[in-house]
Motif scaffolding. Sequence first.
Motif, PDB file in Angstrom:
ATOM      1  N   ALA A 120       0.844  -1.193   0.000  1.00 51.10           N
ATOM      2  CA  ALA A 120       0.000   0.000   0.000  1.00 51.10           C
ATOM      3  C   ALA A 120       0.881   1.246   0.000  1.00 51.10           C
ATOM      4  N   LEU A 121       0.611   2.173  -0.917  1.00 50.13           N
ATOM      5  CA  LEU A 121       1.415   3.403  -1.058  1.00 50.13           C
ATOM      6  C   LEU A 121       2.900   3.085  -1.179  1.00 50.13           C
ATOM      7  N   THR A 122       3.206   1.988  -1.846  1.00 48.89           N
ATOM      8  CA  THR A 122       4.596   1.525  -1.886  1.00 48.89           C
ATOM      9  C   THR A 122       5.536   2.482  -2.615  1.00 48.89           C
ATOM     10  N   ALA A 123       5.036   3.228  -3.625  1.00 50.37           N
ATOM     11  CA  ALA A 123       5.897   4.123  -4.398  1.00 50.37           C
ATOM     12  C   ALA A 123       5.935   5.536  -3.831  1.00 50.37           C
ATOM     13  N   ASN A 124       5.145   5.799  -2.818  1.00 50.91           N
ATOM     14  CA  ASN A 124       5.075   7.152  -2.278  1.00 50.91           C
ATOM     15  C   ASN A 124       6.426   7.613  -1.748  1.00 50.91           C
ATOM     16  N   THR A 125       6.796   8.842  -2.120  1.00 48.42           N
ATOM     17  CA  THR A 125       8.050   9.412  -1.626  1.00 48.42           C
ATOM     18  C   THR A 125       7.780  10.675  -0.809  1.00 48.42           C
ATOM     19  N   THR A 126       7.111  11.647  -1.414  1.00 42.85           N
ATOM     20  CA  THR A 126       6.889  12.927  -0.730  1.00 42.85           C
ATOM     21  C   THR A 126       5.409  13.250  -0.533  1.00 42.85           C
ATOM     22  N   GLY A 127       4.526  12.423  -1.040  1.00 45.93           N
ATOM     23  CA  GLY A 127       3.097  12.664  -0.879  1.00 45.93           C
ATOM     24  C   GLY A 127       2.674  12.584   0.575  1.00 45.93           C
ATOM     25  N   SER A 128       1.696  13.389   0.940  1.00 47.41           N
ATOM     26  CA  SER A 128       1.243  13.443   2.324  1.00 47.41           C
ATOM     27  C   SER A 128      -0.284  13.401   2.405  1.00 47.41           C
ATOM     28  N   TYR A 129      -0.778  13.082   3.595  1.00 52.77           N
ATOM     29  CA  TYR A 129      -2.213  13.073   3.894  1.00 52.77           C
ATOM     30  C   TYR A 129      -2.983  12.088   3.010  1.00 52.77           C
ATOM     31  N   ASN A 130      -2.351  10.963   2.657  1.00 51.67           N
ATOM     32  CA  ASN A 130      -3.017   9.923   1.887  1.00 51.67           C
ATOM     33  C   ASN A 130      -3.456   8.786   2.804  1.00 51.67           C
ATOM     34  N   ILE A 131      -4.557   8.133   2.429  1.00 45.36           N
ATOM     35  CA  ILE A 131      -5.039   6.963   3.159  1.00 45.36           C
ATOM     36  C   ILE A 131      -5.231   5.835   2.159  1.00 45.36           C
ATOM     37  N   ALA A 132      -4.559   4.720   2.390  1.00 46.86           N
ATOM     38  CA  ALA A 132      -4.640   3.562   1.504  1.00 46.86           C
ATOM     39  C   ALA A 132      -4.918   2.323   2.345  1.00 46.86           C
ATOM     40  N   ILE A 133      -6.032   1.643   2.057  1.00 45.47           N
ATOM     41  CA  ILE A 133      -6.406   0.450   2.802  1.00 45.47           C
ATOM     42  C   ILE A 133      -6.628  -0.683   1.811  1.00 45.47           C
ATOM     43  N   GLY A 134      -5.771  -1.706   1.865  1.00 43.67           N
ATOM     44  CA  GLY A 134      -5.866  -2.844   0.962  1.00 43.67           C
ATOM     45  C   GLY A 134      -4.541  -3.088   0.262  1.00 43.67           C
ATOM     46  N   ASN A 135      -4.349  -4.295  -0.228  1.00 46.41           N
ATOM     47  CA  ASN A 135      -3.110  -4.637  -0.927  1.00 46.41           C
ATOM     48  C   ASN A 135      -2.972  -3.850  -2.229  1.00 46.41           C
ATOM     49  N   PHE A 136      -1.767  -3.309  -2.451  1.00 47.99           N
ATOM     50  CA  PHE A 136      -1.422  -2.579  -3.683  1.00 47.99           C
ATOM     51  C   PHE A 136      -2.333  -1.377  -3.926  1.00 47.99           C
ATOM     52  N   VAL A 137      -2.839  -0.785  -2.879  1.00 44.23           N
ATOM     53  CA  VAL A 137      -3.682   0.403  -3.005  1.00 44.23           C
ATOM     54  C   VAL A 137      -2.798   1.643  -3.178  1.00 44.23           C
ATOM     55  N   LEU A 138      -3.178   2.509  -4.121  1.00 37.74           N
ATOM     56  CA  LEU A 138      -2.384   3.715  -4.431  1.00 37.74           C
ATOM     57  C   LEU A 138      -0.915   3.351  -4.618  1.00 37.74           C
ATOM     58  N   ALA A 139      -0.682   2.220  -5.269  1.00 37.45           N
ATOM     59  CA  ALA A 139       0.674   1.663  -5.343  1.00 37.45           C
ATOM     60  C   ALA A 139       1.620   2.505  -6.186  1.00 37.45           C
ATOM     61  N   SER A 140       1.103   3.338  -7.096  1.00 43.55           N
ATOM     62  CA  SER A 140       1.969   4.147  -7.970  1.00 43.55           C
ATOM     63  C   SER A 140       2.128   5.577  -7.493  1.00 43.55           C
ATOM     64  N   ASN A 141       1.395   5.960  -6.462  1.00 46.34           N
ATOM     65  CA  ASN A 141       1.461   7.343  -5.984  1.00 46.34           C
ATOM     66  C   ASN A 141       2.856   7.694  -5.505  1.00 46.34           C
ATOM     67  N   THR A 142       3.355   8.845  -5.953  1.00 46.41           N
ATOM     68  CA  THR A 142       4.679   9.303  -5.521  1.00 46.41           C
ATOM     69  C   THR A 142       4.566  10.578  -4.696  1.00 46.41           C
ATOM     70  N   SER A 143       3.914  11.593  -5.254  1.00 45.77           N
ATOM     71  CA  SER A 143       3.837  12.876  -4.552  1.00 45.77           C
ATOM     72  C   SER A 143       2.412  13.396  -4.412  1.00 45.77           C
ATOM     73  N   GLY A 144       1.438  12.616  -4.826  1.00 49.03           N
ATOM     74  CA  GLY A 144       0.051  13.029  -4.690  1.00 49.03           C
ATOM     75  C   GLY A 144      -0.342  13.176  -3.231  1.00 49.03           C
ATOM     76  N   ILE A 145      -1.284  14.080  -2.973  1.00 52.29           N
ATOM     77  CA  ILE A 145      -1.703  14.340  -1.600  1.00 52.29           C
ATOM     78  C   ILE A 145      -3.227  14.238  -1.478  1.00 52.29           C
ATOM     79  N   ARG A 146      -3.670  13.952  -0.258  1.00 55.92           N
ATOM     80  CA  ARG A 146      -5.085  13.933   0.109  1.00 55.92           C
ATOM     81  C   ARG A 146      -5.899  12.955  -0.732  1.00 55.92           C
ATOM     82  N   ASN A 147      -5.313  11.814  -1.078  1.00 55.04           N
ATOM     83  CA  ASN A 147      -6.047  10.765  -1.762  1.00 55.04           C
ATOM     84  C   ASN A 147      -6.503   9.711  -0.746  1.00 55.04           C
ATOM     85  N   VAL A 148      -7.706   9.184  -0.959  1.00 55.76           N
ATOM     86  CA  VAL A 148      -8.238   8.128  -0.108  1.00 55.76           C
ATOM     87  C   VAL A 148      -8.649   6.967  -1.007  1.00 55.76           C
TER      88      VAL A 148
END
Length: 301
Positions: A120-148
Motif C-alpha cells: 500500500a502506497l509503496t511508491a510514495n516518496t513525498t506525498g502526504s495526507y493519503n489513506i490507503a487500505i488494501g493490498n497494492f492500493v495507491l501503489a503508484s502514488n509518488t507525490s500526490g496528496i489527500r487521496n483516499v
Amino acid sequence: ASVSNTTGSYNTAIGLQSSYNNTTGQENTAIGYNSLFSNTTGSFNTANGSQALFSNTTGQENTATGYKALFANTTGSNNTAYGSQALKSTNTGSNNSAFGDQALDNNTTGSFNDAFGRNALTANTTGSYNIAIGNFVLASNTSGIRNVAIGAGAGNAVTTATGNVFLGNQAGFYETGSDNLYISNSSTSLTPLIYGDFSTGNVGIGTTSANALLQLANGNANRKLVLHDALNNDHQFYGFGINSSTLRLQIATTAAIYQFNAGTSASTSSELMRLTGAGRLGINNIAPTATLDVAGTFKLA
C-alpha cells in the motif's frame, strides 16, 4: 548492545549491536540485530526486528516492528511501521502509519500518511495526507496528496494527483487525474457504479461524464429514474424514462394522476392542474370529466 550509552536511561536493548550508538536517548526499546543502531539522542522509540529503525538518530516516539521497518528514519517522529520493510526509506517524514509488507516502503519525507496492506502506497516518496487500505492500493502514488483509496488495487494509476476518493476493489484503477470519486468493484468497470467530480460537485451514475449536478448514463429505457416502484416492471412505476427522442413521464396505473402544484405558504400548496391516467386534463378542476375540463375562464386566440 548500547555500548555507547552515557546518560540515557530506561533503555532496553536485546540483540547484536542493538541501540549501539545511543548516548542520551531515553526510554527506547530495541530488540533484534542492529535495531536502533544509529540512535544517539532519540527517545521513546520501539524497534522490534532486524535493522528496524537502524538509521534513527534523533527521531522520537517511533514504533517499528519487522525487518528493516523504518530503516532509513533519522529525525522523523511519531511514525508507526508494522511489517517487513514498512516505511523503510522514510528519513524525515513524520506521523505516518504503515501496516503490511513494504507498505510506504519508499516514503522519504511524506507525512501524515496511513497505509494498511501489502505494498500500500509503496511508491510514495513525498506525498502526504493519503489513506490507503488494501493490498497494492495507491501503489503508484509518488507525490500526490489527500487521496483516499479503499479496496485492493484501488487508485493504482495515480502518481501525482490529489483529492481523489476510490472505494471498492480496483476502483479508479486507470484514473490519473485529480478530484475524482469512484465507487466500483472492478478495474474493467469503465463506467463505475458512481462517479463524482469534486471540482464541480457533479455526480454521475453509471457514467464518468458528469456534466450536471446529477447525470445518468446515456441509453434508452422505459424505467430510467424511479421515484416509487409499484410492481417492479418497466411500466407500473412512478418516474421517468427515455425512448427514442422521447421523454417519458410515467405513472403506475390509469387510476393515478399527474398533479401540478404551486406553494402558497410554508405549509400549503395549491393545485394548478392535473392530468389523469385516463387522459383527462383538468385546470382548476380536480375531477375532470372531459379531455379538457377548465373551471374558470379561458381564451382561444
